[in-house]
Scaffold this motif. Structure first.
Motif, PDB file in Angstrom:
ATOM      1  N   ILE A 162      80.631  49.233  19.864  1.00 18.80           N
ATOM      2  CA  ILE A 162      80.875  47.719  20.044  1.00 18.80           C
ATOM      3  C   ILE A 162      81.945  47.489  19.038  1.00 18.80           C
ATOM      4  CG2 ILE A 162      79.621  45.676  19.680  1.00 18.80           C
ATOM      5  CD1 ILE A 162      77.023  46.793  20.321  1.00 18.80           C
ATOM      6  N   ILE A 163      82.795  46.538  19.563  1.00 18.79           N
ATOM      7  CA  ILE A 163      83.699  45.800  18.783  1.00 18.79           C
ATOM      8  C   ILE A 163      83.605  44.199  18.919  1.00 18.79           C
ATOM      9  CG2 ILE A 163      86.333  45.573  18.301  1.00 18.79           C
ATOM     10  CD1 ILE A 163      86.775  48.543  19.725  1.00 18.79           C
ATOM     11  N   LEU A 164      83.811  43.663  17.779  1.00 14.84           N
ATOM     12  CA  LEU A 164      83.791  42.092  17.733  1.00 14.84           C
ATOM     13  C   LEU A 164      84.968  41.514  17.006  1.00 14.84           C
ATOM     14  CD1 LEU A 164      79.767  41.536  16.768  1.00 14.84           C
ATOM     15  CD2 LEU A 164      81.001  41.664  19.056  1.00 14.84           C
ATOM     16  N   LEU A 189      73.677  42.281  21.513  1.00 11.69           N
ATOM     17  CA  LEU A 189      74.845  43.133  21.743  1.00 11.69           C
ATOM     18  C   LEU A 189      74.584  44.478  21.312  1.00 11.69           C
ATOM     19  CD1 LEU A 189      77.510  40.621  20.151  1.00 11.69           C
ATOM     20  CD2 LEU A 189      77.324  41.429  22.353  1.00 11.69           C
ATOM     21  N   LYS A 190      73.613  44.715  20.292  1.00 14.36           N
ATOM     22  CA  LYS A 190      73.553  46.248  20.040  1.00 14.36           C
ATOM     23  C   LYS A 190      72.502  46.829  21.136  1.00 14.36           C
ATOM     24  CE  LYS A 190      73.858  45.839  14.965  1.00 14.36           C
ATOM     25  NZ  LYS A 190      72.839  46.099  13.504  1.00 14.36           N
ATOM     26  N   GLY A 191      72.028  46.183  21.782  1.00 12.96           N
ATOM     27  CA  GLY A 191      71.011  46.763  23.085  1.00 12.96           C
ATOM     28  C   GLY A 191      71.945  47.233  23.990  1.00 12.96           C
ATOM     29  N   LEU A 192      73.137  46.587  24.141  1.00 17.43           N
ATOM     30  CA  LEU A 192      73.776  47.206  25.227  1.00 17.43           C
ATOM     31  C   LEU A 192      74.356  48.416  25.281  1.00 17.43           C
ATOM     32  CD1 LEU A 192      76.363  43.569  25.295  1.00 17.43           C
ATOM     33  CD2 LEU A 192      74.406  44.437  26.934  1.00 17.43           C
ATOM     34  N   LYS A 193      74.425  49.198  24.002  1.00 16.39           N
ATOM     35  CA  LYS A 193      75.114  50.424  24.025  1.00 16.39           C
ATOM     36  C   LYS A 193      74.002  51.094  23.228  1.00 16.39           C
ATOM     37  CE  LYS A 193      79.265  49.704  25.619  1.00 16.39           C
ATOM     38  NZ  LYS A 193      79.669  50.293  26.764  1.00 16.39           N
ATOM     39  N   THR A 194      73.633  52.686  23.812  1.00 15.97           N
ATOM     40  CA  THR A 194      72.723  53.455  23.003  1.00 15.97           C
ATOM     41  C   THR A 194      73.772  53.894  21.679  1.00 15.97           C
ATOM     42  OG1 THR A 194      73.916  55.116  24.132  1.00 15.97           O
ATOM     43  CG2 THR A 194      71.913  54.341  25.208  1.00 15.97           C
ATOM     44  N   PRO A 232      72.790  31.144   8.895  1.00 13.92           N
ATOM     45  CA  PRO A 232      72.331  30.613  10.027  1.00 13.92           C
ATOM     46  C   PRO A 232      70.844  30.243  10.120  1.00 13.92           C
ATOM     47  CG  PRO A 232      73.905  32.134  10.478  1.00 13.92           C
ATOM     48  CD  PRO A 232      73.471  32.119   9.250  1.00 13.92           C
ATOM     49  N   ARG A 233      70.353  29.221  10.628  1.00 13.42           N
ATOM     50  CA  ARG A 233      68.810  28.914  10.491  1.00 13.42           C
ATOM     51  C   ARG A 233      68.430  29.788  11.703  1.00 13.42           C
ATOM     52  NH1 ARG A 233      67.208  22.672  10.512  1.00 13.42           N
ATOM     53  NH2 ARG A 233      65.236  23.802  10.741  1.00 13.42           N
ATOM     54  N   THR A 234      67.000  30.086  11.609  1.00 19.62           N
ATOM     55  CA  THR A 234      66.284  30.789  12.345  1.00 19.62           C
ATOM     56  C   THR A 234      65.279  30.037  13.237  1.00 19.62           C
ATOM     57  OG1 THR A 234      64.814  31.399  10.716  1.00 19.62           O
ATOM     58  CG2 THR A 234      66.591  33.141  11.155  1.00 19.62           C
ATOM     59  N   ASP A 235      65.417  28.577  12.874  1.00 15.36           N
ATOM     60  CA  ASP A 235      64.404  27.897  13.567  1.00 15.36           C
ATOM     61  C   ASP A 235      64.829  26.745  14.068  1.00 15.36           C
ATOM     62  OD1 ASP A 235      64.617  26.773  11.125  1.00 15.36           O
ATOM     63  OD2 ASP A 235      62.829  26.406  10.573  1.00 15.36           O
ATOM     64  N   SER A 236      66.070  26.594  14.423  1.00 19.48           N
ATOM     65  CA  SER A 236      66.849  25.307  14.731  1.00 19.48           C
ATOM     66  C   SER A 236      66.247  25.083  16.127  1.00 19.48           C
ATOM     67  CB  SER A 236      68.298  25.708  15.065  1.00 19.48           C
ATOM     68  OG  SER A 236      68.917  24.599  15.558  1.00 19.48           O
ATOM     69  N   ASP A 237      66.084  23.618  16.539  1.00 22.09           N
ATOM     70  CA  ASP A 237      65.786  23.363  17.755  1.00 22.09           C
ATOM     71  C   ASP A 237      67.072  23.016  18.770  1.00 22.09           C
ATOM     72  OD1 ASP A 237      63.220  23.131  17.096  1.00 22.09           O
ATOM     73  OD2 ASP A 237      63.172  20.858  16.378  1.00 22.09           O
ATOM     74  N   TYR A 238      68.320  23.370  18.266  1.00 21.55           N
ATOM     75  CA  TYR A 238      69.253  23.055  18.872  1.00 21.55           C
ATOM     76  C   TYR A 238      70.387  24.097  19.137  1.00 21.55           C
ATOM     77  CZ  TYR A 238      68.027  18.362  17.366  1.00 21.55           C
ATOM     78  OH  TYR A 238      67.009  17.159  17.129  1.00 21.55           O
ATOM     79  N   LEU A 239      70.165  25.040  18.303  1.00 17.53           N
ATOM     80  CA  LEU A 239      71.037  26.481  18.398  1.00 17.53           C
ATOM     81  C   LEU A 239      70.284  27.453  18.359  1.00 17.53           C
ATOM     82  CD1 LEU A 239      73.893  25.206  15.543  1.00 17.53           C
ATOM     83  CD2 LEU A 239      73.731  25.034  17.766  1.00 17.53           C
ATOM     84  N   TYR A 240      70.961  28.565  19.349  1.00 15.20           N
ATOM     85  CA  TYR A 240      70.261  29.858  19.423  1.00 15.20           C
ATOM     86  C   TYR A 240      70.017  30.493  17.912  1.00 15.20           C
ATOM     87  CZ  TYR A 240      70.507  29.333  24.469  1.00 15.20           C
ATOM     88  OH  TYR A 240      70.353  28.895  25.978  1.00 15.20           O
ATOM     89  N   ASN A 241      69.249  31.305  17.791  1.00 18.67           N
ATOM     90  CA  ASN A 241      68.745  32.384  16.660  1.00 18.67           C
ATOM     91  C   ASN A 241      69.950  33.384  16.802  1.00 18.67           C
ATOM     92  OD1 ASN A 241      68.231  34.597  15.200  1.00 18.67           O
ATOM     93  ND2 ASN A 241      66.339  33.601  14.876  1.00 18.67           N
ATOM     94  N   VAL A 242      70.983  33.532  15.952  1.00 22.04           N
ATOM     95  CA  VAL A 242      72.052  34.318  15.824  1.00 22.04           C
ATOM     96  C   VAL A 242      71.462  35.998  15.967  1.00 22.04           C
ATOM     97  CG1 VAL A 242      74.307  35.080  14.736  1.00 22.04           C
ATOM     98  CG2 VAL A 242      73.539  32.656  14.991  1.00 22.04           C
ATOM     99  N   GLN A 243      70.643  36.110  15.143  1.00 21.11           N
ATOM    100  CA  GLN A 243      70.074  37.424  15.056  1.00 21.11           C
ATOM    101  C   GLN A 243      69.555  38.071  16.335  1.00 21.11           C
ATOM    102  OE1 GLN A 243      70.153  39.828  12.623  1.00 21.11           O
ATOM    103  NE2 GLN A 243      69.636  41.299  14.007  1.00 21.11           N
ATOM    104  N   THR A 244      68.536  37.156  16.827  1.00 21.07           N
ATOM    105  CA  THR A 244      67.991  37.632  18.171  1.00 21.07           C
ATOM    106  C   THR A 244      68.602  37.449  19.416  1.00 21.07           C
ATOM    107  OG1 THR A 244      66.893  35.531  18.230  1.00 21.07           O
ATOM    108  CG2 THR A 244      65.665  37.168  17.184  1.00 21.07           C
TER     109      THR A 244
END
Length: 220
Positions: free
Chosen positions: A37-39, A27-32, A9-21
């Motif tokens: 977390i299950i995906l 998602l990782k920030g939702l739980k201590t 995934p691109r990290t600098d796309s003008d059209y799609l969100y950065n998957v990592q951030t």
């Protein structure tokens, strides 16, 4: 048309969100404890970062006759079935890859019967919320003894810290520990041995955030 490999995934796309951030960190920030977390996803066939790009209107002329978009491209399908086609899930696979395999499941959508993938996803959830039945053709560490003596590793995760439980002794004096026993709760259609891991805690209650992970050796 062109082919590409090792796509991420691109990290600098003008059209799609950065998957990592946008997704992984969120998602990782939702739980201590990120082990809670299950995906899961049912997508096009994964291609390990290899994709093909094709002309979007390769088979047809736009209805309005405007050919300004004839140079547009799109991902070529990685699989097809009677219900349609699907493209490689580059972004979705990257998302799932940022979590342990025991917390994710990625299945292919291009098949007539999706009951298998849906069942597999349900088993991922069941393993996390308390199903301790042992699937598969388990290795018997002592064939001379009655029944099956499986070779398992039982680990509890609390706040990111792992604790491996030993096998219980005859008197359960080494709690917390685990033992393996037959259980009618284990459907023989899914768990032929009907063996289940039972955790002995000596009367204590497990932490609310505890996550139990089971790994057992299987034949083949």
């Amino acid at each position: 048309p062109a082919s590409y490999t090792n796509c991420t995934p691109r990290t600098d796309s003008d059209y799609l969100y950065n998957v990592q951030t946008r997704y992984v960190d969120f998602l990782k920030g939702l739980k201590t404890d990120s082990n809670q977390i299950i995906l899961a996803a049912i997508t096009g066939k994964t291609t390990n970062g290899a994709v093909e790009v094709m002309d979007r209107f390769r088979d047809q002329q736009p209805a309005d006759g405007n050919d300004d978009t004839l140079g547009d491209v799109e991902l070529a399908p990685s699989c097809s079935s009677g219900t349609g086609s699907a493209v490689p899930p580059v972004r979705i696979k990257y998302l799932l890859d940022q979590f342990p395999d025991s917390q994710t499941h990625l299945a292919e959508i291009c098949q007539a019967d999706l009951s298998g993938p849906i069942r597999d996803i349900a088993e991922v959830f069941a393993a996390k919320i308390g199903n301790t039945c042992l699937p598969g053709d388990l290795v018997d560490t002592d064939p001379a003894a009655g029944g099956i003596q499986p070779q398992c590793v039982v680990t509890e995760t609390v706040g990111g810290e792992d604790t491996q439980f030993p096998l219980c002794d005859a008197d359960n004096s080494n709690t917390p520990c685990y033992r393996v026993e037959m259980s009618a709760e284990c459907d023989p259609a899914d768990y032929p041995t009907q063996l289940q891991v039972v955790i002995e805690r000596g009367g204590t209650t497990p932490p609310a955030s505890a996550s139990l992970n089971l790994t057992c050796a299987v034949n083949g």
